[in-house]
Scaffold this active site. Structure first.
Site, PDB file in Angstrom:
ATOM      1  CG  ASN A  90      -0.395   0.230   2.416  1.00 19.97           C
ATOM      2  OD1 ASN A  90       0.895   0.180   2.605  1.00 19.97           O
ATOM      3  ND2 ASN A  90      -1.185   0.275   3.760  1.00 19.97           N
ATOM      4  CG  LEU A  91       3.257   2.066  -2.720  1.00 15.10           C
ATOM      5  CD1 LEU A  91       3.111   2.901  -4.120  1.00 15.10           C
ATOM      6  CD2 LEU A  91       4.678   1.543  -2.775  1.00 15.10           C
ATOM      7  CG  PHE A 129       8.686  -8.898   3.492  1.00 16.38           C
ATOM      8  CD1 PHE A 129       9.639  -9.166   4.212  1.00 16.38           C
ATOM      9  CD2 PHE A 129       8.822  -9.479   2.038  1.00 16.38           C
ATOM     10  CE1 PHE A 129      10.865 -10.113   3.948  1.00 16.38           C
ATOM     11  CE2 PHE A 129       9.629 -10.180   1.752  1.00 16.38           C
ATOM     12  CZ  PHE A 129      10.676 -10.433   2.526  1.00 16.38           C
ATOM     13  CB  SER A 178      10.808  -9.500  15.208  1.00 15.67           C
ATOM     14  OG  SER A 178      11.451  -8.636  15.749  1.00 15.67           O
ATOM     15  CB  ALA A 179      15.383 -11.375  17.508  1.00 16.91           C
ATOM     16  CB  THR A 180      11.016  -8.108  18.926  1.00 19.93           C
ATOM     17  OG1 THR A 180      10.994  -6.926  20.101  1.00 19.93           O
ATOM     18  CG2 THR A 180      10.094  -8.125  18.234  1.00 19.93           C
ATOM     19  CE1 TYR A 206       7.087  -4.913  14.333  1.00 15.49           C
ATOM     20  CE2 TYR A 206       8.758  -5.135  15.917  1.00 15.49           C
ATOM     21  CZ  TYR A 206       8.144  -5.513  14.649  1.00 15.49           C
ATOM     22  OH  TYR A 206       9.106  -5.984  13.678  1.00 15.49           O
ATOM     23  CE  LYS A 245       6.294  -8.245  12.459  1.00 13.79           C
ATOM     24  NZ  LYS A 245       6.203  -8.562  11.386  1.00 13.79           N
ATOM     25  CG  LEU A 273      23.726   1.638  15.587  1.00 16.40           C
ATOM     26  CD1 LEU A 273      23.706   3.131  16.573  1.00 16.40           C
ATOM     27  CD2 LEU A 273      24.410   0.704  16.578  1.00 16.40           C
ATOM     28  NE  ARG A 286      15.982   2.331  21.759  1.00 16.53           N
ATOM     29  CZ  ARG A 286      16.361   1.993  20.431  1.00 16.53           C
ATOM     30  NH1 ARG A 286      16.231   2.750  19.392  1.00 16.53           N
ATOM     31  NH2 ARG A 286      16.686   0.932  20.334  1.00 16.53           N
ATOM     32  CG  ASP A 299      17.217  -0.069  23.753  1.00 20.16           C
ATOM     33  OD1 ASP A 299      16.433  -0.624  23.032  1.00 20.16           O
ATOM     34  OD2 ASP A 299      18.233   0.750  23.363  1.00 20.16           O
TER      35      ASP A 299
HETATM   36  P1  NAD Z   1       9.130  -1.655   5.632  1.00 16.57           P
HETATM   37  O1  NAD Z   1       8.469  -0.509   6.336  1.00 16.57           O
HETATM   38  O2  NAD Z   1      10.191  -0.985   4.742  1.00 16.57           O
HETATM   39  O3  NAD Z   1       8.464  -2.842   4.664  1.00 16.57           O
HETATM   40  C1  NAD Z   1       7.024  -3.119   5.057  1.00 16.57           C
HETATM   41  C2  NAD Z   1       6.307  -2.696   3.648  1.00 16.57           C
HETATM   42  O4  NAD Z   1       5.005  -3.219   4.022  1.00 16.57           O
HETATM   43  C3  NAD Z   1       6.341  -1.311   3.413  1.00 16.57           C
HETATM   44  O5  NAD Z   1       6.632  -1.188   1.946  1.00 16.57           O
HETATM   45  C4  NAD Z   1       4.753  -0.845   3.463  1.00 16.57           C
HETATM   46  O6  NAD Z   1       4.316   0.153   2.512  1.00 16.57           O
HETATM   47  C5  NAD Z   1       4.089  -2.204   3.424  1.00 16.57           C
HETATM   48  N1  NAD Z   1       2.823  -2.241   4.273  1.00 16.57           N
HETATM   49  C6  NAD Z   1       2.570  -1.625   5.430  1.00 16.57           C
HETATM   50  N2  NAD Z   1       1.157  -2.120   5.755  1.00 16.57           N
HETATM   51  C7  NAD Z   1       0.889  -2.566   4.852  1.00 16.57           C
HETATM   52  C8  NAD Z   1      -0.627  -3.143   4.518  1.00 16.57           C
HETATM   53  N3  NAD Z   1      -1.565  -2.908   5.415  1.00 16.57           N
HETATM   54  N4  NAD Z   1      -1.078  -3.642   3.290  1.00 16.57           N
HETATM   55  C9  NAD Z   1       0.094  -3.449   2.292  1.00 16.57           C
HETATM   56  N5  NAD Z   1       1.422  -3.019   2.460  1.00 16.57           N
HETATM   57  C10 NAD Z   1       1.612  -2.559   3.712  1.00 16.57           C
HETATM   58  O7  NAD Z   1       9.877  -2.529   6.766  1.00 16.57           O
HETATM   59  P2  NAD Z   1      10.957  -3.552   6.311  1.00 16.57           P
HETATM   60  O8  NAD Z   1      12.033  -3.337   7.376  1.00 16.57           O
HETATM   61  O9  NAD Z   1      10.919  -4.121   5.158  1.00 16.57           O
HETATM   62  O10 NAD Z   1      10.106  -4.985   7.408  1.00 16.57           O
HETATM   63  C11 NAD Z   1       9.581  -6.039   6.850  1.00 16.57           C
HETATM   64  C12 NAD Z   1       8.923  -6.723   7.742  1.00 16.57           C
HETATM   65  O11 NAD Z   1       9.824  -7.507   8.490  1.00 16.57           O
HETATM   66  C13 NAD Z   1       7.936  -6.270   8.748  1.00 16.57           C
HETATM   67  O12 NAD Z   1       6.833  -7.042   8.888  1.00 16.57           O
HETATM   68  C14 NAD Z   1       8.840  -5.959   9.849  1.00 16.57           C
HETATM   69  O13 NAD Z   1       7.932  -6.184  11.023  1.00 16.57           O
HETATM   70  C15 NAD Z   1       9.726  -7.327   9.863  1.00 16.57           C
HETATM   71  N6  NAD Z   1      10.830  -7.107  10.483  1.00 16.57           N
HETATM   72  C16 NAD Z   1      11.602  -6.026  10.406  1.00 16.57           C
HETATM   73  C17 NAD Z   1      12.758  -5.872  11.110  1.00 16.57           C
HETATM   74  C18 NAD Z   1      13.694  -4.690  10.894  1.00 16.57           C
HETATM   75  O14 NAD Z   1      14.658  -4.352  11.371  1.00 16.57           O
HETATM   76  N7  NAD Z   1      13.614  -3.966   9.698  1.00 16.57           N
HETATM   77  C19 NAD Z   1      13.320  -6.856  11.973  1.00 16.57           C
HETATM   78  C20 NAD Z   1      12.463  -7.866  12.280  1.00 16.57           C
HETATM   79  C21 NAD Z   1      11.035  -8.084  11.496  1.00 16.57           C
HETATM   80  C1  UD1 Z   2      14.895  -2.462  17.769  1.00 15.75           C
HETATM   81  C2  UD1 Z   2      13.742  -2.635  18.115  1.00 15.75           C
HETATM   82  C3  UD1 Z   2      13.094  -3.908  17.947  1.00 15.75           C
HETATM   83  C4  UD1 Z   2      13.295  -4.594  16.509  1.00 15.75           C
HETATM   84  C5  UD1 Z   2      14.673  -4.189  15.958  1.00 15.75           C
HETATM   85  C6  UD1 Z   2      14.760  -4.267  14.293  1.00 15.75           C
HETATM   86  C7  UD1 Z   2      13.635  -0.983  20.368  1.00 15.75           C
HETATM   87  C8  UD1 Z   2      13.089  -0.794  21.525  1.00 15.75           C
HETATM   88  N1  UD1 Z   2      13.545  -2.520  19.512  1.00 15.75           N
HETATM   89  O1  UD1 Z   2      15.901  -3.443  18.179  1.00 15.75           O
HETATM   90  O2  UD1 Z   2      11.801  -4.299  18.450  1.00 15.75           O
HETATM   91  O3  UD1 Z   2      13.144  -5.804  16.235  1.00 15.75           O
HETATM   92  O4  UD1 Z   2      14.738  -2.777  16.282  1.00 15.75           O
HETATM   93  O5  UD1 Z   2      15.757  -3.983  14.119  1.00 15.75           O
HETATM   94  O6  UD1 Z   2      13.163  -0.093  19.339  1.00 15.75           O
HETATM   95  N2  UD1 Z   2      21.274   2.484  19.615  1.00 15.75           N
HETATM   96  C9  UD1 Z   2      21.899   3.628  20.034  1.00 15.75           C
HETATM   97  N3  UD1 Z   2      21.511   4.847  19.348  1.00 15.75           N
HETATM   98  C10 UD1 Z   2      20.647   5.067  18.361  1.00 15.75           C
HETATM   99  C11 UD1 Z   2      19.886   3.881  18.079  1.00 15.75           C
HETATM  100  C12 UD1 Z   2      20.320   2.699  18.759  1.00 15.75           C
HETATM  101  O7  UD1 Z   2      22.788   3.696  20.812  1.00 15.75           O
HETATM  102  O8  UD1 Z   2      20.406   6.259  17.972  1.00 15.75           O
HETATM  103  C13 UD1 Z   2      21.856   1.266  20.335  1.00 15.75           C
HETATM  104  C14 UD1 Z   2      20.412   0.509  21.022  1.00 15.75           C
HETATM  105  O9  UD1 Z   2      20.466   0.791  22.288  1.00 15.75           O
HETATM  106  C15 UD1 Z   2      20.853  -0.600  20.801  1.00 15.75           C
HETATM  107  C16 UD1 Z   2      21.698  -0.749  19.488  1.00 15.75           C
HETATM  108  O10 UD1 Z   2      21.959   0.376  19.138  1.00 15.75           O
HETATM  109  O11 UD1 Z   2      21.920  -1.278  21.460  1.00 15.75           O
HETATM  110  C17 UD1 Z   2      20.620  -1.391  18.331  1.00 15.75           C
HETATM  111  O12 UD1 Z   2      19.536  -0.513  18.309  1.00 15.75           O
HETATM  112  P1  UD1 Z   2      18.435  -0.587  17.092  1.00 15.75           P
HETATM  113  O13 UD1 Z   2      19.078  -0.617  15.903  1.00 15.75           O
HETATM  114  O14 UD1 Z   2      17.390   0.330  17.300  1.00 15.75           O
HETATM  115  O15 UD1 Z   2      17.945  -2.137  17.304  1.00 15.75           O
HETATM  116  P2  UD1 Z   2      17.332  -2.857  18.430  1.00 15.75           P
HETATM  117  O16 UD1 Z   2      17.380  -1.988  19.833  1.00 15.75           O
HETATM  118  O17 UD1 Z   2      18.054  -4.231  18.631  1.00 15.75           O
END
Ligand code: NAD
Ligand code: UD1
Length: 349
Positions: free
Chosen positions: A35-36, A83, A127-129, A151, A155, A208, A304, A307
């Site tokens: 849906n962009l 995704f 997610s590892a979360t 969030y 998941k 980060l 934060r 964390d």
């Molecule tokens: P992203 O936001 O870049 O990609 C998600 C995409 O989904 C976007 O293009 C958005 O427009 C689309 N979208 C959102 N809601 C929608 C809907 N209702 N219908 C159609 N499209 C929709 O994020 P990403 O980093 O590419 O993450 C992809 C997936 O991986 C997500 O589900 C996210 O929760 C999961 N994930 C991401 C991370 C990370 O750190 N990036 C870590 C763990 C899990």
């Molecule tokens: C965050 C999300 C987690 C998600 C993950 C995806 C939170 C609390 N958790 O995790 O749910 O699955 O992203 O990749 O948002 N840091 C700094 N300065 C910054 C940003 C981050 O010091 O400006 C530190 C953080 O404290 C952490 C590390 O960098 O130790 C990584 O941070 P980040 O990239 O946000 O990832 P997560 O905290 O692992």
């Protein structure tokens, strides 16, 4: 194999666009539904430029059942990689309803449409979360689930729903049972080596790596290091960073594994996708400076909220059952992030 069509929800996003590249390179047809809301269609034009192949794109919301159903009728996918969803932890605490609606209800609509069209192979972005708080630093798939924010809970809820779907099927001995891979990502960073696609966060980055990249290029003045008094090797937070290309290759491995024994009679299985070791915030800063020759201006700041000190994957199960492991180094991840950031200082704009 080129007649296999994979439908990619959220395929215009950061991870989804990289998955499209790897799927096309592996010979699949690719249909994207997005849906962009957090991406631009430019990413898919770049996917086509990288691969020399076409992507079929539908601008649609996965919660719109009629549109989704029409797309399934027309495109006849064999597999879905899901995704689409929202991913900002802070925003999820402010607007939980929005998160449950997109992530949980969206997945319900998607799987209902899949079921109606008898499409029953699904790879889900978890997610590892979902592991929440534990006294372990290395996470195996058998740890209990206990997410600590909306969030993460969205998941975890989707994982439960998908496990229930697969279990119901195995009870009725369906002749085409669900095969579902729940892929628990650790911290995806990096970009395609072409520098044509990468992470393009809206506004000020939460994570980060994009934050560091924007400090390096001068868009942001200073990085706040969130805490230097954690019980880690240098006091800063430790995470398992994974190159986005390694990550999306794990999805292709999962699709191939649907043919293997562990999925033969249908199943829903979780796999960690991570390197199996962590790097600290200071490791990231130091390596970034070494790889790019730029100086990262940073300041030690308060922790934060929410964390954890340190966690990383146990990736053994993905190696054993998906025949997958990471191949790229931290240097690769940083060099590719910098290549993307310096070639596209304004992202896709
Ligand atoms: P992203 O936001 O870049 O990609 C998600 C995409 O989904 C976007 O293009 C958005 O427009 C689309 N979208 C959102 N809601 C929608 C809907 N209702 N219908 C159609 N499209 C929709 O994020 P990403 O980093 O590419 O993450 C992809 C997936 O991986 C997500 O589900 C996210 O929760 C999961 N994930 C991401 C991370 C990370 O750190 N990036 C870590 C763990 C899990
Ligand atoms: C965050 C999300 C987690 C998600 C993950 C995806 C939170 C609390 N958790 O995790 O749910 O699955 O992203 O990749 O948002 N840091 C700094 N300065 C910054 C940003 C981050 O010091 O400006 C530190 C953080 O404290 C952490 C590390 O960098 O130790 C990584 O941070 P980040 O990239 O946000 O990832 P997560 O905290 O692992």
């Amino acid at each position: 194999m080129s007649h296999h069509t994979v439908l990619v929800t959220g395929g215009a996003g950061y991870i989804g666009s990289h998955a499209c590249v790897e799927l096309l390179n592996a010979g699949f047809n690719v249909v994207v539904v997005d849906n962009l809301s957090n991406s631009k269609v430019t990413s898919l034009n770049r996917v086509e430029a990288i691969t020399g192949k076409l992507v079929t794109f539908y601008e649609a919301d996965i919660r719109d059942k009629q549109s989704l159903s029409d797309i399934f009728s027309k495109e006849q996918p064999s597999t879905v990689i899901h995704f689409a969803g929202l991913k900002a932890v802070g925003e999820s605490c402010e607007q939980p309803h929005l998160y449950y609606h997109n992530n949980v209800f969206g997945t319900l609509v998607l799987t209902e449409v899949m079921q109606e069209h008898n499409v029953k192979q699904l790879v889900f972005s978890s997610s590892a979360t979902v592991y929440g708080i534990t006294d372990k630093t290395q996470y195996s798939e058998d740890l209990p689930i206990g997410a600590i924010n909306p969030y993460g809970r969205s998941k975890a809820m989707v994982e439960d729903i998908l496990r229930d779907l697969a279990a119901a099927d195995s009870k009725t001995k369906s002749d085409k049972p669900w095969k579902i891979a729940l892929l628990r990502y650790f911290n995806p960073i990096g970009a395609h080596e072409s520098g044509l696609i990468g992470e393009d966060p809206n506004g000020i980055p939460n994570n980060l790596m994009p934050y560091v990249a924007q400090v390096a290029i001068g868009k942001l003045p200073q990085l706040a290091v969130f805490g230097d008094d954690y019980p880690t090797k240098d006091g800063t937070g430790v995470r398992d960073y994974i190159h986005v290309i390694d990550l999306v290759k794990g999805h292709i491995s999962a699709i191939h594994a649907f043919k293997n024994t562990q999925f033969i009679s249908g199943n829903c299985k979780a796999y960690n996708l991570g390197a199996g070791h962590g790097y600290s915030v200071l490791d990231i800063i130091n390596t970034f400076e070494k790889v790019t020759g730029r100086t990262i201006n940073y300041k030690i700041s308060p922790r934060r909220d929410g964390d954890l000190a340190e966690y990383y994957a146990n990736p053994d199960l993905a190696l054993k059952e998906l025949n997958w492991k990471v191949e790229k180094t931290l240097q690769d991840m940083i060099a590719d992030t910098w290549n993307w950031q310096s070639k596209n200082p304004q992202g896709y704009q």
